[in-house]
Structure formats: structure tokens, C-alpha cells
Design a protein around this motif. Structure first.
Motif, mmCIF file in Angstrom:
data_model
loop_
_atom_site.group_PDB
_atom_site.id
_atom_site.type_symbol
_atom_site.label_atom_id
_atom_site.label_comp_id
_atom_site.label_asym_id
_atom_site.label_seq_id
_atom_site.Cartn_x
_atom_site.Cartn_y
_atom_site.Cartn_z
ATOM 1 N N GLN B 290 0.861 -1.339 0.229
ATOM 2 C CA GLN B 290 -0.223 0.365 0.285
ATOM 3 C C GLN B 290 1.044 1.349 -0.244
ATOM 4 O OE1 GLN B 290 -3.434 -0.505 2.628
ATOM 5 N NE2 GLN B 290 -2.784 -2.317 3.263
ATOM 6 N N THR B 369 -7.830 -0.192 -5.932
ATOM 7 C CA THR B 369 -8.355 -0.361 -6.399
ATOM 8 C C THR B 369 -9.524 0.127 -4.681
ATOM 9 O OG1 THR B 369 -7.379 -1.501 -4.232
ATOM 10 C CG2 THR B 369 -7.142 -2.448 -6.292
ATOM 11 N N SER B 370 -9.259 0.924 -3.859
ATOM 12 C CA SER B 370 -10.525 1.601 -3.147
ATOM 13 C C SER B 370 -11.657 2.306 -3.334
ATOM 14 C CB SER B 370 -9.201 2.613 -1.958
ATOM 15 O OG SER B 370 -8.621 3.734 -3.449
ATOM 16 N N LYS B 372 -13.012 2.251 -6.830
ATOM 17 C CA LYS B 372 -13.905 1.690 -7.751
ATOM 18 C C LYS B 372 -15.243 0.605 -7.043
ATOM 19 C CE LYS B 372 -11.649 -2.680 -9.363
ATOM 20 N NZ LYS B 372 -10.454 -2.885 -9.645
ATOM 21 N N ARG B 373 -16.545 1.863 -7.298
ATOM 22 C CA ARG B 373 -17.157 0.281 -6.751
ATOM 23 C C ARG B 373 -18.078 -0.119 -8.117
ATOM 24 N NH1 ARG B 373 -19.587 2.014 -2.433
ATOM 25 N NH2 ARG B 373 -18.302 2.597 -0.389
#
Lengths: 257, 373
Positions: B290, B369-370, B372-373
Motif C-alpha cells: 500500500q 482498488t479503493s 472503484k465501486r
């Protein structure tokens, strides 16, 4: 309330957690004062109290996320000292669920769940994935296994966090305000999972303000304030007949709104 | 009451999604929103167009349309065309590429050049076929390339003072980039360590190296070290430069990565700890992936800086492209051709740095990745 304190307690296989005369300081600040607590196997304990009362710090001492300076903590027969071996042994057997989930955002839900079994328990990946899918099914989100945590709702994330802890097959579960960061609509789905878990005989220590949950599940309720255990009792007596003024005040504030 | 009912077209709960009104998308709307949205923007747009009109056609004319591409020397160029004289590129290409590397051994440099992308692709592209083998090859690459370039073990050895040109830039750049990232990670972790001796060492190292200009370090590498080392020890000048450049970049890298490490919430390590992961496991599996992702812009920034700083080796007598360019300007054939030569070197650096920059953007998008819904 507590029986006579026995510092030289022989390892009693019935006890999951023993805390004896434990004190903790943050610098000069005395956060935890003379905590004594015996948790028998399979017992469900709810810890409540106003913010800053030391309840989170107390359960974080049980898996040594916080260090205590005086007294003894014995978890599952292993005493917590500075010995890393003991700390790791305890952490393998104690699962923890956090207020803010603390899922790993760069890994998928499934990868979150298999990480510790693979690296700590040395479970083969395939087997770890099967176990993970079982637990994801139990928390009712197997279909989200390949998504990233950021794509899930808060309630779903917390259920993943519970499944992730369970994948290590812990004997003791610690819950640190698991529903405090959730929207009202999502609290129930998390509590349902916790209630189901409680019915399966795992030892649970749960810091929460969900008094309904405490009434349904807890064997004992502990009320803390100012770093001390003020009162502990069975849930019926605790809610219907609190002994201390401080407890009465707290309960009136938390229940009448 | 009835009026209100009439204005409602749909029963609540059954309102369908509708297309947006016209004029909020499309090229005309784009121009209106981005170029002509306010009087100030109109003025800026006009000024920009005028500046482009003044600069672009003239530059293209000089660089391409009125340029001479062949010729033996500058006078031939001048006779042919009024613009740039690119003939030197063809004439001195080998010097620019290989420096003074012996002609009959240049296939080794070529092979090392060709193997470089083969080593890079498995690292840079995660869907590359045979990626596992590729990564092992990438790890072996610095040693293979070192053997090819230096010789020994069956190849004729070539002293490093024959190295030069783009090859020298790549040697310094690739070595610096390869080693400064891991050293930087260790220094950053050291600086955040709970162990006071390790922390002190990291802080002293980082602050000392960052507090001294690279040129000074290079001078130290080229002159001072021979005073400190026992007499008779020969310590290759290029090796000393590589060590200094790597250490210099590592110190900057460490600070970039420390920024990334600090952005990782404490809950991440706590979750890893609570599951029984050991320190190095939680760093490698949880924190560093991260932290490095957040630090990509800074890391690539440091890479690009290091790569361009490699031209500073000119001050201690190594002939990188800029050095060869300067030497070319001083020759009788190409005397006075400084603009073209420096533009040529600039284009080389620009292409490599721009590629790194674009790759870093691609990587950032891919690792996102955090949200995108």
C-alpha cells in the motif's frame, strides 16, 4: 464481586482469559487501574462504559496490541510477557474485530481471508480458500469474495472482517465496538452474525453500546469508567437493578434517547 | 393540490432514469466549458493560440522541413539547408551510443540492450506469459549485463573507462534504479523502527546524503576515496560513481517511501498483528504494497531525477552523451553545432523520462482498488 485474587493461579483449563491486578499507563496517565477478570471458556462478555473509560484499551491488552505495565494477563494458558513467542502464540488463538474493520484495501475479500491462514498457520492455499468460502457463506457474502473491500458497504466490510478472523479458527474473539462506525441500517446484519457466532460456543469479549445485543447474548456485562471496572453482573440484574450511581447514570443516558 | 398532481408525471418510486439535457456534453460544450468559460479564459485561450502559432511552425521548419540529414561535416550541411544539421547523428551515432567501447566487442553491448526489455517486461507487465521465469531472469539480469559489459569468464575484459554515451547513462540509470529502491525501503523502515540504533543510523545516513550535493559526492568518489583507502587498492571509478549515485538516490527514495508509510493507517498493522503475522510479513504483505502504491509518483520522480543526474558524471571525466556532445562541438567537422547536439541529447532523455512517467500513471490506475465501486 471478584473472588480473592490469586496471583499464583495455576493454569486452569477452564479459563480462557485471566487478568490479575493489571495496570496500564500512557506516560503519566493511569488508563487502567487494577483490572481483575476471569473469563471461562465459551463465556460471552459485554464491556460497556463511556468513551475514555479504558474498555477498548483493556481488550486490546488481551492480544497485546497494548502493553500492560503491571499485573498478569494469561490467555489460553499462555502468559503475556515481552516474549515474542508467547505474543505470537496468543495472537494465533485470539481473533479481533475492529471498529473501522481494518480490512486490507489492496487485497480482495478472499485474499483478506486466506492471508493469515496461509502465512501464519501454513495452510495450503486451496484448503485456506475453501475454509474462507465456508466462513464467507456463514456471514452471507460468498458472492462478494472477489471484490475489493472498497466496493462493499460498511456492514458487508465488517462481516468480512469477522469471517477473516474466524478463518484462523480462534478460540477467543475480541470485538472492539464493531458496530459503532456503521449506518443504522447495517448494524443489524452485523449483530445477527455475532449472535449466531455466540450460539456456537466461542469465547467472546465484546466492547459495544448495543444494549439489545448485551441482553440477548451476554453471560456477563462489565461496566467500566475512569479505567476501573465499576460493576459487573448478569445482564438482567445489570440492566434492571444497577448498583452504582455511575452505572445508573450511564444506563439512563444510553437507554433514554 | 390538483395542480400539483398534474405537474407530477410519475408516481413516486416509479421515476425512470432520464438522459441529461442537451448541451452538457459533446465537443461544442467541451470548448465552451474549457476554453471560453469566462472573459479571462477567452483571453488566455487567444494568447495560447498565438504563442503556439509563433513557436510551432518555426520549430518544425528548423527541425524537419529545412534540415539537412546527410553530409560529412557542418559545411556540407550549411550548403544544403538553412535549418538543423542532423548529419552528425549518423556520423557519430556509434560514439554517442557506445562511447569508446572497442568496436569488435560492441555486440555485447547490443545484447545487453536487447536483454534489458526482456528483463523489464515481466516486472512491468503482470499478465506477461512465463512471468515467474521472467522475474528470475530479471533478477539475474544485472549480473548477466555486468558480465557482458565488463567481460571476464571467457569474454575479453573491457575497462570501464571505455564506457560512454547512452550506454553509460543506461548503466548508471539501471543500476541506480535497481538498487536505490530496496535500499530506500530498508532506510525508510529503519527510520520508523522502534530500535533506537537502527533509527539513528538511518536518520544520520539520510540526512547526511541529502545534505550534500551529488557533485560533491562524485568528487569524493573520484578523488578523496583514494586517500582513505589503503595505497595500492584499485577501486574502479565507475563502480565508485555507481555506489555514490545509488546511495544518493536511496536517501531521497527513503524519504519518499516514509511519506507513503506514514499514510497507512495504524489499523492496518494492528489487524496484521492481531492475526499473528510477524513484523516482516506484515510489512511485506500489508504495509509496503500500500505504501509503495501511494508513493509511485514520488518514486518515479526520484528515478527520473537520478537518471538525469547521471549527466553529472561529466565533471569527473566520464563521457556520458552530454560529454560526447561537448567533445563533438569541439571537433573541426562539427564545430559550432551545439544546438543540434544538445537538442539530440535532450530528445533522448525526454523519451526515456516520458516513458517512465507514462508507465507510472498506468501503474497507478491499475493498482487503484479503493474507490472503484
Amino acid at each position: 464481586m471478584n473472588e480473592s485474587v490469586n496471583t499464583e493461579a495455576a493454569v486452569d483449563s477452564k479459563l480462557a482469559v485471566e487478568i490479575r491486578q493489571m495496570h496500564k499507563w500512557y506516560g503519566q496517565f493511569h488508563v487502567l487501574k487494577d483490572i481483575n477478570l476471569d473469563v471461562t471458556r465459551g463465556e460471552k462478555i459485554v464491556i460497556c462504559g463511556p468513551s475514555g473509560s479504558g474498555k477498548s484499551t483493556m481488550i486490546r491488552c488481551i492480544n497485546r496490541l497494548e502493553e500492560h505495565q503491571q499485573g498478569d494477563i494469561i490467555v489460553d494458558g499462555v502468559e503475556l510477557t515481552n516474549d515474542l513467542k508467547n505474543i505470537e502464540a496468543v495472537r494465533r488463538e485470539v481473533g479481533m474485530v475492529f471498529q473501522h474493520f481494518n480490512l486490507f484495501p489492496h487485497l480482495t475479500v478472499l485474499e483478506n481471508c486466506v492471508l493469515a491462514p496461509i502465512w501464519v498457520r501454513k495452510t495450503p492455499r486451496k484448503e485456506a480458500e475453501e475454509i474462507a468460502m465456508q466462513y464467507l457463506e456463514r456471514v452471507k457474502i460468498p458472492d462478494q469474495a472477489l471484490k475489493f473491500p472498497g466496493q462493499l458497504s460498511g456492514g458487508q466490510q465488517q462481516r468480512v472482517a469477522i469471517a477473516r478472523s474466524l478463518c484462523m479458527k480462534p478460540r477467543i474473539m475480541l470485538f472492539d465496538e464493531p458496530t459503532s462506525a456503521l449506518d443504522p441500517e447495517m448494524i443489524k446484519e452485523v449483530l445477527d452474525v455475532m449472535i449466531e457466532l455466540a450460539s456456537e460456543g466461542i469465547t467472546m469479549l465484546c466492547v459495544t453500546h448495543e444494549m439489545g445485543f448485551a441482553k440477548t447474548v451476554a453471560d456477563r456485562v462489565i461496566f467500566m469508567d475512569g479505567g476501573e471496572v465499576i460493576e459487573e453482573n448478569k445482564p438482567d440484574s445489570f440492566f434492571d437493578n444497577p448498583q452504582h450511581e455511575r452505572t445508573k447514570l450511564f444506563l439512563s443516558q444510553i437507554l433514554d434517547h | 393540490m390538483t395542480d400539483q398532481m398534474k405537474t407530477k408525471q410519475y408516481v413516486p418510486g416509479e421515476h425512470p432514469d432520464m438522459p441529461p439535457p442537451a448541451g452538457i456534453s459533446g465537443p461544442v460544450a467541451w470548448v465552451k466549458n474549457n476554453l471560453l468559460s469566462s472573459p479571462l479564459n477567452v483571453v488566455l485561450t487567444v494568447i495560447s493560440l498565438w504563442a503556439l502559432y509563433k513557436i510551432v511552425p518555426g520549430s518544425l521548419e528548423w527541425m524537419f522541413f529545412d534540415a539537412a540529414y546527410t553530409g560529412k561535416d557542418r559545411n556540407e550541411c550549411l550548403a544544403k539547408a538553412g535549418g538543423a544539421c542532423w548529419a552528425f547523428v549518423g556520423e557519430r551515432f556509434e560514439l554517442f551510443t557506445y562511447g569508446f567501447y572497442p568496436a569488435e566487442e560492441r555486440w555485447r553491448v547490443n545484447l545487453a540492450f536487447i536483454l534489458l526489455p526482456i528483463a523489464l517486461i515481466p516486472i512491468l507487465w503482470d499478465k506477461c506469459p512465463f512471468r515467474k521465469i521472467g522475474i528470475w531472469f530479471a533478477i539475474a539480469y544485472p549480473f548477466i549485463a555486468g558480465w557482458l559489459l565488463l567481460g571476464g569468464f571467457g569474454l575479453e575484459s573491457v575497462p570501464t573507462d571505455k564506457f560512454g554515451g547512452f550506454m553509460l547513462t543506461l548503466v548508471i540509470g539501471v543500476t541506480g534504479i535497481t538498487f536505490s529502491l530496496p535500499i530506500g525501503i530498508l532506510l525508510a523502515l529503519g527510520r520508523m523502527s522502534n530500535l533506537p540504533i537502527i533509527r539513528m543510523f538511518s536518520v544520520c545516513f539520510i540526512e547526511f546524503i541529502r545534505g550534500v550535493p551529488l557533485i560533491t559526492l562524485l568528487f569524493v568518489a573520484s578523488t578523496m576515496l583514494s586517500y582513505f583507502l589503503p595505497p595500492g587498492t584499485s577501486f574502479d571509478l565507475l563502480l565508485r560513481v555507481l555506489i555514490m549515485v545509488t546511495l544518493f538516490a536511496s536517501a531521497y527514495m527513503a524519504e519518499v517511501i516514509r511519506g507513503g508509510l506514514q499514510a497507512i493507517p495504524k489499523g492496518q498493522t494492528e489487524a496484521a498483528d492481531s492475526m499473528g503475522l510477524k513484523y516482516w510479513q506484515s510489512m511485506r504483505l500489508i504495509v509496503l504494497p500500500q505504501a509503495l502504491k501511494i508513493s509511485i509518483p514520488g518514486i518515479v520522480n526520484t528515478f527520473i531525477g537520478l537518471y538525469k543526474d547521471s549527466v553529472l558524471v561529466i565533471v569527473i571525466g566520464l563521457l556520458d552523451p552530454l560529454g560526447i556532445g561537448r567533445a563533438s562541438v569541439a571537433t573541426t567537422e562539427w564545430g559550432g553545432l551545439s544546438t543540434e547536439i544538445y537538442v539530440f541529447v535532450a530528445i533522448f532523455f525526454f523519451i526515456s523520462c516520458f516513458a517512465m512517467s507514462r508507465y507510472s500513471l498506468y501503474l497507478e490506475r491499475k493498482l487503484e482498488t479503493s474507490h472503484k465501486r
